[in-house]
Design a protein around this motif. Structure first.
Motif, PDB file in Angstrom:
ATOM      1  N   LEU A   1       5.076   6.953   0.853  1.00 14.25           N
ATOM      2  CA  LEU A   1       3.750   7.565   0.756  1.00 14.25           C
ATOM      3  C   LEU A   1       2.737   6.499   0.382  1.00 14.25           C
ATOM      4  N   LYS A   2       1.518   6.651   0.903  1.00 22.64           N
ATOM      5  CA  LYS A   2       0.444   5.780   0.469  1.00 22.64           C
ATOM      6  C   LYS A   2       0.066   6.116  -0.978  1.00 22.64           C
ATOM      7  N   TRP A   3      -0.512   5.141  -1.661  1.00 25.22           N
ATOM      8  CA  TRP A   3      -0.899   5.363  -3.052  1.00 25.22           C
ATOM      9  C   TRP A   3      -1.845   6.563  -3.187  1.00 25.22           C
ATOM     10  N   ASP A   4      -2.848   6.628  -2.311  1.00 21.03           N
ATOM     11  CA  ASP A   4      -3.810   7.741  -2.409  1.00 21.03           C
ATOM     12  C   ASP A   4      -3.121   9.078  -2.170  1.00 21.03           C
ATOM     13  N   ASP A   5      -2.197   9.105  -1.218  1.00 19.88           N
ATOM     14  CA  ASP A   5      -1.461  10.337  -0.935  1.00 19.88           C
ATOM     15  C   ASP A   5      -0.589  10.720  -2.132  1.00 19.88           C
TER      16      ASP A   5
ATOM     17  N   CYS B   1      10.738  12.784  -4.684  1.00 20.39           N
ATOM     18  CA  CYS B   1      11.052  13.713  -3.588  1.00 20.39           C
ATOM     19  C   CYS B   1      11.007  15.161  -4.085  1.00 20.39           C
ATOM     20  N   ASP B   2      11.655  15.436  -5.208  1.00 19.97           N
ATOM     21  CA  ASP B   2      11.690  16.805  -5.737  1.00 19.97           C
ATOM     22  C   ASP B   2      10.319  17.265  -6.217  1.00 19.97           C
ATOM     23  N   CYS B   3       9.543  16.324  -6.757  1.00 23.73           N
ATOM     24  CA  CYS B   3       8.264  16.720  -7.361  1.00 23.73           C
ATOM     25  C   CYS B   3       7.135  16.848  -6.353  1.00 23.73           C
ATOM     26  N   LEU B   4       7.120  15.999  -5.327  1.00 24.84           N
ATOM     27  CA  LEU B   4       5.934  15.898  -4.479  1.00 24.84           C
ATOM     28  C   LEU B   4       6.129  16.326  -3.029  1.00 24.84           C
ATOM     29  N   LEU B   5       7.351  16.365  -2.527  1.00 24.53           N
ATOM     30  CA  LEU B   5       7.559  16.668  -1.115  1.00 24.53           C
ATOM     31  C   LEU B   5       7.933  18.120  -0.897  1.00 24.53           C
ATOM     32  N   GLU B   6       7.535  18.636   0.280  1.00 23.57           N
ATOM     33  CA  GLU B   6       7.979  19.956   0.691  1.00 23.57           C
ATOM     34  C   GLU B   6       9.407  19.848   1.226  1.00 23.57           C
ATOM     35  N   LYS B   7      10.080  20.976   1.282  1.00 17.35           N
ATOM     36  CA  LYS B   7      11.467  20.940   1.736  1.00 17.35           C
ATOM     37  C   LYS B   7      11.588  20.391   3.156  1.00 17.35           C
ATOM     38  N   SER B   8      10.628  20.681   3.990  1.00 12.89           N
ATOM     39  CA  SER B   8      10.671  20.209   5.380  1.00 12.89           C
ATOM     40  C   SER B   8      10.470  18.700   5.477  1.00 12.89           C
ATOM     41  N   GLU B   9       9.994  18.065   4.391  1.00 16.27           N
ATOM     42  CA  GLU B   9       9.726  16.632   4.412  1.00 16.27           C
ATOM     43  C   GLU B   9      10.838  15.807   3.792  1.00 16.27           C
TER      44      GLU B   9
ATOM     45  N   ASN C   1       0.820  -1.209   0.000  1.00 12.10           N
ATOM     46  CA  ASN C   1       0.000   0.000   0.000  1.00 12.10           C
ATOM     47  C   ASN C   1       0.853   1.258   0.000  1.00 12.10           C
ATOM     48  N   TYR C   2       2.159   1.089   0.146  1.00 10.25           N
ATOM     49  CA  TYR C   2       3.064   2.235   0.210  1.00 10.25           C
ATOM     50  C   TYR C   2       4.007   2.237  -0.992  1.00 10.25           C
ATOM     51  N   VAL C   3       4.460   3.443  -1.323  1.00 12.80           N
ATOM     52  CA  VAL C   3       5.405   3.640  -2.420  1.00 12.80           C
ATOM     53  C   VAL C   3       6.661   4.294  -1.860  1.00 12.80           C
ATOM     54  N   THR C   4       7.813   3.741  -2.193  1.00 15.88           N
ATOM     55  CA  THR C   4       9.081   4.306  -1.742  1.00 15.88           C
ATOM     56  C   THR C   4       9.407   5.560  -2.533  1.00 15.88           C
ATOM     57  N   ILE C   5       9.847   6.581  -1.832  1.00 14.57           N
ATOM     58  CA  ILE C   5      10.151   7.858  -2.472  1.00 14.57           C
ATOM     59  C   ILE C   5      11.575   7.838  -3.027  1.00 14.57           C
TER      60      ILE C   5
END
Length: 609
Positions: free
Chosen positions: A480-484, A465-473, A456-460
């Motif tokens: 991340l979960k698939w839905d997320d 990381c560059d496309c979907l995460l904020e710098k603080s993350e 149910n999870y996807v490895t980043i």
């Protein structure tokens, strides 16, 4: 059916259950296909797309596309193979043979007439009325057209090979073929004995008269041309001429085609000799005179110039028959550049109308010189409007208003471009949510990013990381979960929407569509007025709506320009008319309620507004 370009409604990847159903349907429609061939045409693990389209005459057709080539099309719940499929399986359908010159006529929308059919020594293929069949040319078994038989083989022979033989649906070089990779037909030699041997060097097949004469020991004479269609009549033998040699036949066909081209281009010679700007000026004047003569009524005056242009001269967003088929009116390509300058010329030099500025910055046509000689003697060219005349006879031109089909879409942003690079989607590419999910799922599986412990999870990875995460993350989030994953991707894509008006090409615009807005404002002495905006976005004419509301609520209406907008106006109605106006849009024009805002401003009972 595909002689002219079609409009794509949707393009999605087929589901597993639909793929299995398609296999069953193809097997039932084409029982001669072996299981191996069926698996090759509809592979279990390769991507197969379902494309829903509208043909130029409005027919709804479903295409099945494999490796960017349409392999089947479904019309009226019946499956047909395309020429791409028939080139891989040339013996899939009963095939009629004709001359190469006929292909050009078939691609232009003509049906196959029986006098143009070449009868081989083995005889005609056995077909029943309505059965799917193919058409090929002499010296090549690769089919070049697909259609249905208009009669059985016995009926064809009983009528002496006269009349229409095959109702053609799809041909090589038509728009369905152009939807694929545009490959040419392969060279497949005829089976021995399939085509009559003339004994010449070419080894080309003969027509029906020659074949019957040679093999039955008697020559029954040349075929009559009484029942030939105009598209195929020039290809048959005329009485008394006998059999022509190859060179003579080709010369005759070329001569007839040249004469047809000269006749069809008589009206184009003058236009071709003019510059593009002069051609556009002539088209602009033609559309203007046509609109004045056949569209504008005295009761509509005064008429906003922008409304006149949008509703009567330029076919947006609804079809308009003032502009000839195959031409597009573009003011910027004319010598006038602007509508105001053109109308000024029509007023001062041609004395066709009067234009006044009834309110600041808004011009209206206040009068039309109906007795003007140029206007009285104008008649629209018939050739350019033949198809539209047909549409009018079917009632399409005066059909009632239908709301557009609105679809929320997303475009690839600069930040997400690395994520969509593998799927060849560049910045600005427009996708539906399902297409985005498919591309993202393929990316995750291709790069083996599904978590091994919990699927149910996807490895980043670095790109995600560059496309979907904020710098603080960056340092904290590893999975991340698939839905997320999907929701974050959608949040970082740019919103846009697609409008599909009946019978029109889809229109894609940026951002969310603005709803029709109702508001109530106060004017002098605490008088209330109702304001309605954004009607143009839904293909509604504010002037026509204002007239309808004026009769409905028995109150005065006026059109006012919207500040900051060039071609949009709002309706102002005397009094609080939100209830009546809203009911008319929802019930009569069937606008979905979610695209109408401000209906809560309706006048409350027992309270004067």
């Amino acid at each position: 059916m595909f002689a002219k370009p079609f409009r794509v409604k949707s393009n999605t990847v087929i589901k597993g259950s639909d793929r299995r159903k398609l296999k069953t349907d193809v097997s039932n429609a084409l029982p001669t296909l072996s299981a191996e061939d069926l698996n090759e045409l509809i592979p279990s693990k390769e991507e197969l797309n379902v494309v829903k389209i509208y043909a130029h005459k409005g027919d709804a057709v479903t295409l099945y596309v494999l490796h960017k080539n349409p392999i089947f099309f479904e019309h009226e719940k019946r499956l047909y193979p395309t020429v791409y499929t028939l080139w891989r399986h040339p013996d899939l359908l009963p095939t009629f043979i004709t001359w190469p010159a006929v292909l050009q006529k078939l691609a232009g929308g003509a049906d196959l007439m029986l006098p143009g059919v070449v009868v081989p020594p083995t005889g005609l293929p056995q077909v029943r009325k309505g059965e799917c069949c193919a058409v090929s040319v002499v010296k090549n078994r690769a089919p070049v057209a697909v259609g249905t038989a208009t009669m059985s083989t016995s009926e064809m022979c009983g009528l002496g090979m006269k009349g229409r033989g095959v109702s053609v649906l799809h041909t090589y070089t038509d728009s369905l073929w152009a939807f694929g990779d545009k490959a040419g037909p392969p060279s497949i030699l005829p089976v021995e004995g399939e085509v009559c041997d003339e004994g010449d060097k070419e080894g080309e097949g003969k027509d029906i008269g020659e074949c019957e004469g040679e093999h039955e020991g008697e020559h029954e004479g040349d075929l009559p041309t009484d029942h030939l269609s105009p598209n195929l009549q020039e290809l048959s033998l005329t009485p008394g001429e006998g059999v022509e040699e190859d060179g003579e036949r080709e010369e005759t066909v070329e001569k007839v085609e040249k004469e047809e081209q000269e006749d069809g281009d008589d009206d184009m010679e003058e236009e071709d000799s003019r510059s593009p700007q002069e051609q556009m000026d002539a088209l602009l004047l033609q559309c203007f005179l046509h609109a004045l003569k056949s569209k504008v009524k005295k009761s509509e005056l005064p008429l906003l110039t922008s409304t006149f242009l949008r509703n009567h001269m330029i076919p947006l967003p609804r079809p308009c028959d003032c502009c000839p088929i195959g031409k597009q009116l573009d003011l910027k390509k004319s010598s006038y550049k602007k509508l105001s300058k053109f109308l000024q010329c029509m007023q001062q030099q041609h004395h066709l109308l009067q234009v006044k500025e009834l309110s600041k910055g808004v011009e209206s046509i206040v009068a039309v010189e109906w007795k003007n000689r140029e206007l009285r003697h104008f008649s629209p060219p018939e050739d350019g409007l033949k198809e539209e005349g047909t549409a009018e006879s079917n009632g399409e031109s005066d059909r009632p208003y239908h709301p557009p089909e609105i679809t929320s879409l997303y475009s690839v942003s600069a930040r997400l471009q690395p994520l969509f690079a593998d799927s060849q989607k560049r910045k600005g590419a427009v996708l539906s949510p399902s297409e985005m999910r498919t591309i993202l799922t393929d990316y995750v599986k291709k790069n083996e990013l599904v978590d091994e412990i919990n699927k149910n999870y996807v490895t980043i990875n670095p790109i995600l990381c560059d496309c979907l995460l904020e710098k603080s993350e960056y340092q904290e989030v590893e999975k991340l979960k698939w839905d997320d994953l999907f929701s974050r991707t959608l949040d970082r894509m740019q919103h846009c929407h697609q409008l599909v008006f009946p019978g029109q090409e889809p229109v894609i615009r940026k951002g969310h569509i603005e709803p029709i807005d109702f508001s109530v404002a106060s004017r002098g002495s605490n008088k209330k007025v109702t304001l309605i905006k954004n009607l143009e976005l839904y293909g509604l004419d504010p002037a026509a709506i204002a007239v309808a509301l004026q009769h409905r609520v028995q109150a005065s209406t006026v059109l006012q320009p919207i500040p900051g907008s060039k071609d949009r106006v709002m309706i102002q109605i005397q009094g609080n008319q939100v209830q009546q106006a809203g009911k008319m849009l929802l019930d009569q024009y069937q606008i979905p309620r979610k695209y109408v805002q401000g209906l809560d401003k309706v006048q409350k009972p027992g309270k004067k507004k």
